[in-house]
Design an enzyme around this catalytic site. Sequence first.
Site, PDB file in Angstrom:
ATOM      1  N   SER A  91     -27.793 -10.208  17.069  1.00 41.71           N
ATOM      2  CA  SER A  91     -28.261 -10.472  18.724  1.00 41.71           C
ATOM      3  C   SER A  91     -29.380 -10.325  18.467  1.00 41.71           C
ATOM      4  CB  SER A  91     -28.294  -8.476  18.751  1.00 41.71           C
ATOM      5  OG  SER A  91     -28.005  -8.361  20.591  1.00 41.71           O
ATOM      6  N   LYS A 134     -25.488 -10.255  26.419  1.00 42.87           N
ATOM      7  CA  LYS A 134     -24.971 -11.610  25.395  1.00 42.87           C
ATOM      8  C   LYS A 134     -23.550 -11.983  25.453  1.00 42.87           C
ATOM      9  CE  LYS A 134     -28.848 -10.791  23.202  1.00 42.87           C
ATOM     10  NZ  LYS A 134     -29.996 -10.182  21.771  1.00 42.87           N
ATOM     11  N   SER A 145     -28.754  -5.634  25.588  1.00 45.77           N
ATOM     12  CA  SER A 145     -28.039  -6.272  24.557  1.00 45.77           C
ATOM     13  C   SER A 145     -26.615  -7.308  24.698  1.00 45.77           C
ATOM     14  CB  SER A 145     -28.332  -6.869  22.874  1.00 45.77           C
ATOM     15  OG  SER A 145     -29.205  -6.761  23.177  1.00 45.77           O
TER      16      SER A 145
END
Length: 373
Positions: free
Chosen positions: A116, A64, A61
């Site tokens: 997230s 991102k 993640s």
Amino acid sequence: MKVRVFTLIFLLIVSTELAKICYANEKNLPQVSSKSAIAIEWMTGKILFKKNEDLKLPMASTTKIMTAILVLENCDVNKEIEIPPQAVGVPGSSMYLEKGEKLKIIDLLYGLMLSSGNDAAVALAIVTAGDVKKFVNLMNKKAKELGLSNTVFSSPHGLEQGQHYTTAHDLALLTAYAMKNPIFRQIVKTTEKEVPWTTRPYNRILRNKNKMLRLYPGAEGVKTGFTKKAGRCLVTSACRDDFRVICVVLNAQDMWNDTRKILDYSYRNFKVLKLPPGEIGYVKVNNGKMGWVKVGTTHQKYWVVDSDCFPKIDMLMQPLDAPVEKNKVIGMLNVYLKSEKEIVPIVTLQECARKSLWDRMRERLFGKRMRQK
């Protein structure tokens, strides 16, 4: 001709307050569990710590970070959108978007970076580029523009859907770039955020998963990540006395302690030196209407050096005869940082006209009498 300097003040400012703080130079690198790690200073990109920093690895993640900065650069964050059906029920971490819900882009960005939310990533990708595939193309295009030559994206959230990897070094450079955006900085340092839940009678409470905000003095975020393939990943920005360090650990058994060790090492062994722009003194002008002109520097200079480095400075300056133009280079400061030498131009900060015939006559006729008075 000898140049006389009326007053010259060197404003070499050390952000760690050189006279007050001097960390002992630690020779031993910290031992960390991460398969790959790096720490860099955010403005210069100078590497402060590294371990397999160019090893290509999945990044979960932390992907991102790229998603967020692309949205910030391409969208009006206050625009309200209806959540597309493709963003509902996306596997993995989520901010639990629902069908028919309407949210502002800024709310989705908080859901992306604090919770997230993989669903937020899909929604943002679609609103930015039209569909997820086109957004991934934008991600890879941006990576090339930033010189991230060892990075490939296949999704906006980090769930691997093909070739999806980066390096600790590339990810640190991307983060340093993103941290220059004030909205990005505000989002990632937020520990808790209330945003609307338009299909329910109450709001969402989003909590930041990044424990470094609570564990480490000066921490500013940025992003956690985990998949079975990528392991535990963490990107952290910390700032102390204007010294901002970006730390990345990939595939770490203990990402929190690894990051703490690396940041501690960086702050013990390095410091920032700054020479701000501005006036540093006055120089005499021969045959000028004004006897002196202000001189100084016009650009800030910024160095990251070992903590035991104490700079030496000398100055070279040419004689000044009127007329003098503003911003004329008349000399230089030589700044010696151990084996390195940095040259900073000294320029005039004001103009000075040449004395006219009448000025010279007046001096001859009245100068002696004025001096006697």
